[in-house]
Design a protein around this motif. Structure first.
Motif, PDB file in Angstrom:
ATOM      1  N   ARG A  95       1.386   1.760   9.879  1.00 47.54           N
ATOM      2  CA  ARG A  95       1.559   0.206  10.507  1.00 47.54           C
ATOM      3  C   ARG A  95       0.787  -0.085  11.435  1.00 47.54           C
ATOM      4  O   ARG A  95      -0.021  -0.877  11.589  1.00 47.54           O
ATOM      5  CB  ARG A  95       3.026  -0.222  10.378  1.00 47.54           C
ATOM      6  N   ILE A  96       0.827   0.747  12.645  1.00 48.24           N
ATOM      7  CA  ILE A  96       0.264   0.329  13.843  1.00 48.24           C
ATOM      8  C   ILE A  96      -1.309   0.881  13.738  1.00 48.24           C
ATOM      9  O   ILE A  96      -1.912   0.284  14.371  1.00 48.24           O
ATOM     10  CB  ILE A  96       0.824   1.456  14.951  1.00 48.24           C
ATOM     11  N   ALA A  97      -1.857   1.744  12.782  1.00 50.31           N
ATOM     12  CA  ALA A  97      -3.040   2.237  12.613  1.00 50.31           C
ATOM     13  C   ALA A  97      -3.888   1.248  12.130  1.00 50.31           C
ATOM     14  O   ALA A  97      -3.472   0.408  11.229  1.00 50.31           O
ATOM     15  CB  ALA A  97      -2.864   3.282  11.948  1.00 50.31           C
ATOM     16  N   ASN A  98      -5.227   1.057  12.536  1.00 46.30           N
ATOM     17  CA  ASN A  98      -5.979  -0.068  12.009  1.00 46.30           C
ATOM     18  C   ASN A  98      -6.935   0.554  11.210  1.00 46.30           C
ATOM     19  O   ASN A  98      -7.984   0.027  10.949  1.00 46.30           O
ATOM     20  CB  ASN A  98      -6.746  -0.623  13.134  1.00 46.30           C
ATOM     21  N   VAL A 154      -6.775  13.818   2.326  1.00 50.46           N
ATOM     22  CA  VAL A 154      -6.652  12.405   1.781  1.00 50.46           C
ATOM     23  C   VAL A 154      -6.387  11.387   2.837  1.00 50.46           C
ATOM     24  O   VAL A 154      -5.523  11.803   3.696  1.00 50.46           O
ATOM     25  CB  VAL A 154      -5.370  12.560   0.646  1.00 50.46           C
ATOM     26  N   LEU A 155      -7.029  10.342   2.723  1.00 47.75           N
ATOM     27  CA  LEU A 155      -7.038   9.100   3.551  1.00 47.75           C
ATOM     28  C   LEU A 155      -5.527   8.283   2.941  1.00 47.75           C
ATOM     29  O   LEU A 155      -6.132   7.763   1.929  1.00 47.75           O
ATOM     30  CB  LEU A 155      -8.185   8.656   3.908  1.00 47.75           C
ATOM     31  N   TRP A 156      -4.872   8.077   3.994  1.00 47.48           N
ATOM     32  CA  TRP A 156      -3.676   7.186   3.678  1.00 47.48           C
ATOM     33  C   TRP A 156      -3.641   6.009   4.183  1.00 47.48           C
ATOM     34  O   TRP A 156      -3.933   5.888   5.319  1.00 47.48           O
ATOM     35  CB  TRP A 156      -2.241   7.790   3.690  1.00 47.48           C
ATOM     36  N   ILE A 157      -3.344   4.620   3.569  1.00 49.83           N
ATOM     37  CA  ILE A 157      -3.111   3.378   4.265  1.00 49.83           C
ATOM     38  C   ILE A 157      -1.957   2.454   3.735  1.00 49.83           C
ATOM     39  O   ILE A 157      -1.488   3.066   2.624  1.00 49.83           O
ATOM     40  CB  ILE A 157      -4.474   2.520   3.950  1.00 49.83           C
ATOM     41  N   MET A 158      -1.294   1.928   4.327  1.00 46.72           N
ATOM     42  CA  MET A 158      -0.220   1.196   3.734  1.00 46.72           C
ATOM     43  C   MET A 158      -0.726   0.228   3.027  1.00 46.72           C
ATOM     44  O   MET A 158      -1.525  -0.421   3.068  1.00 46.72           O
ATOM     45  CB  MET A 158       0.431   0.405   5.016  1.00 46.72           C
ATOM     46  N   ALA A 159       0.164  -0.037   1.979  1.00 49.62           N
ATOM     47  CA  ALA A 159      -0.241  -1.166   0.952  1.00 49.62           C
ATOM     48  C   ALA A 159       0.019  -2.597   1.385  1.00 49.62           C
ATOM     49  O   ALA A 159       1.002  -2.770   2.221  1.00 49.62           O
ATOM     50  CB  ALA A 159       0.857  -0.918  -0.301  1.00 49.62           C
ATOM     51  N   PRO A 160      -0.984  -3.304   0.983  1.00 49.75           N
ATOM     52  CA  PRO A 160      -0.557  -4.691   1.667  1.00 49.75           C
ATOM     53  C   PRO A 160       0.634  -5.273   0.964  1.00 49.75           C
ATOM     54  O   PRO A 160       0.906  -5.107   0.162  1.00 49.75           O
ATOM     55  CB  PRO A 160      -1.902  -5.488   0.973  1.00 49.75           C
ATOM     56  N   THR A 161       1.281  -6.141   1.999  1.00 53.30           N
ATOM     57  CA  THR A 161       2.679  -6.707   1.621  1.00 53.30           C
ATOM     58  C   THR A 161       1.991  -8.091   0.804  1.00 53.30           C
ATOM     59  O   THR A 161       1.203  -8.766   1.032  1.00 53.30           O
ATOM     60  CB  THR A 161       3.323  -7.232   2.627  1.00 53.30           C
ATOM     61  N   ASN A 162       2.913  -8.333  -0.187  1.00 51.71           N
ATOM     62  CA  ASN A 162       2.736  -9.506  -1.146  1.00 51.71           C
ATOM     63  C   ASN A 162       3.336 -10.793  -0.435  1.00 51.71           C
ATOM     64  O   ASN A 162       4.147 -10.781  -0.233  1.00 51.71           O
ATOM     65  CB  ASN A 162       3.227  -9.316  -2.565  1.00 51.71           C
ATOM     66  N   ALA A 163       2.516 -11.654  -0.097  1.00 55.08           N
ATOM     67  CA  ALA A 163       2.897 -13.030   0.443  1.00 55.08           C
ATOM     68  C   ALA A 163       3.340 -13.769  -0.436  1.00 55.08           C
ATOM     69  O   ALA A 163       2.522 -14.157  -1.633  1.00 55.08           O
ATOM     70  CB  ALA A 163       1.725 -13.635   1.459  1.00 55.08           C
ATOM     71  N   LEU A 164       4.591 -14.392  -0.572  1.00 57.76           N
ATOM     72  CA  LEU A 164       5.161 -15.220  -1.554  1.00 57.76           C
ATOM     73  C   LEU A 164       4.542 -16.666  -1.231  1.00 57.76           C
ATOM     74  O   LEU A 164       4.710 -17.205  -0.201  1.00 57.76           O
ATOM     75  CB  LEU A 164       6.468 -14.996  -1.836  1.00 57.76           C
TER      76      LEU A 164
END
Length: 164
Positions: A95-98, A154-164
């Protein structure tokens, strides 16, 4: 008389039904031999496992088996993670990583956060635990693998959160 390990005989291409039937029978016997060979290998592995169990149970009276200290236990001992805490820490680092991170980079960040230095074997095990955690979270849609490094990490990234 040919042995069992002889290669198949190369025959000229003819339309002789007898030769075709013999070739088919040879292929059938060869396939059966391969299957039996695999069964023998499996049975030998099972026998080795049973022999080890019998040796373990046949210890002299009063003797104790040697306890193995696994690197997973050492990771738990060093970090003192509670149930689910490793996953929360991994997600916090992502989450903190850009940018996308590898499991090794996440492991280094966790070591820096906890101010811990690990030997190579324990660090490798920590990274394996991180990868397992990331794979489970990927199946749930929380993280995504977005590529590979030059060394195929493998490079990992957080999934984008779905804004409602």
């Amino acid at each position: 008389m040919p042995t069992l390990s002889t290669p198949p005989i190369s025959l000229p291409a003819t339309n002789d039904p007898v030769l075709a039937a013999l070739a088919a029978k040879r292929a059938e016997i060869d396939a059966r031999r391969d299957a039996l060979s695999e069964q023998i290998t499996t049975l030998e592995r099972e026998l080795a496992t049973l022999d080890g169990a019998m040796q373990l149970l046949a210890l002299p009276k009063g003797a104790k088996p040697k306890a193995r200290v696994t690197s997973s236990w050492r990771v738990q001992q060093v970090f003192n993670f509670l149930r689910g805490e490793l996953g929360h820490e991994v997600m916090s680092v992502l989450r903190i990583a850009n940018r996308p991170l590898t499991a090794q980079q996440i492991g280094r960040a966790l070591c820096e956060r906890r101010q811990v230095t690990l030997d190579a074997a324990v660090f490798r095990r920590l990274c394996m635990l991180i990868v397992g955690n990331l794979r489970r979270r990927q199946a749930k849609g929380f993280v995504h693998s977005v590529g590979y490094t030059e060394r195929n990490a493998v490079l990992w990234i957080m999934a984008p959160t779905n804004a409602l």
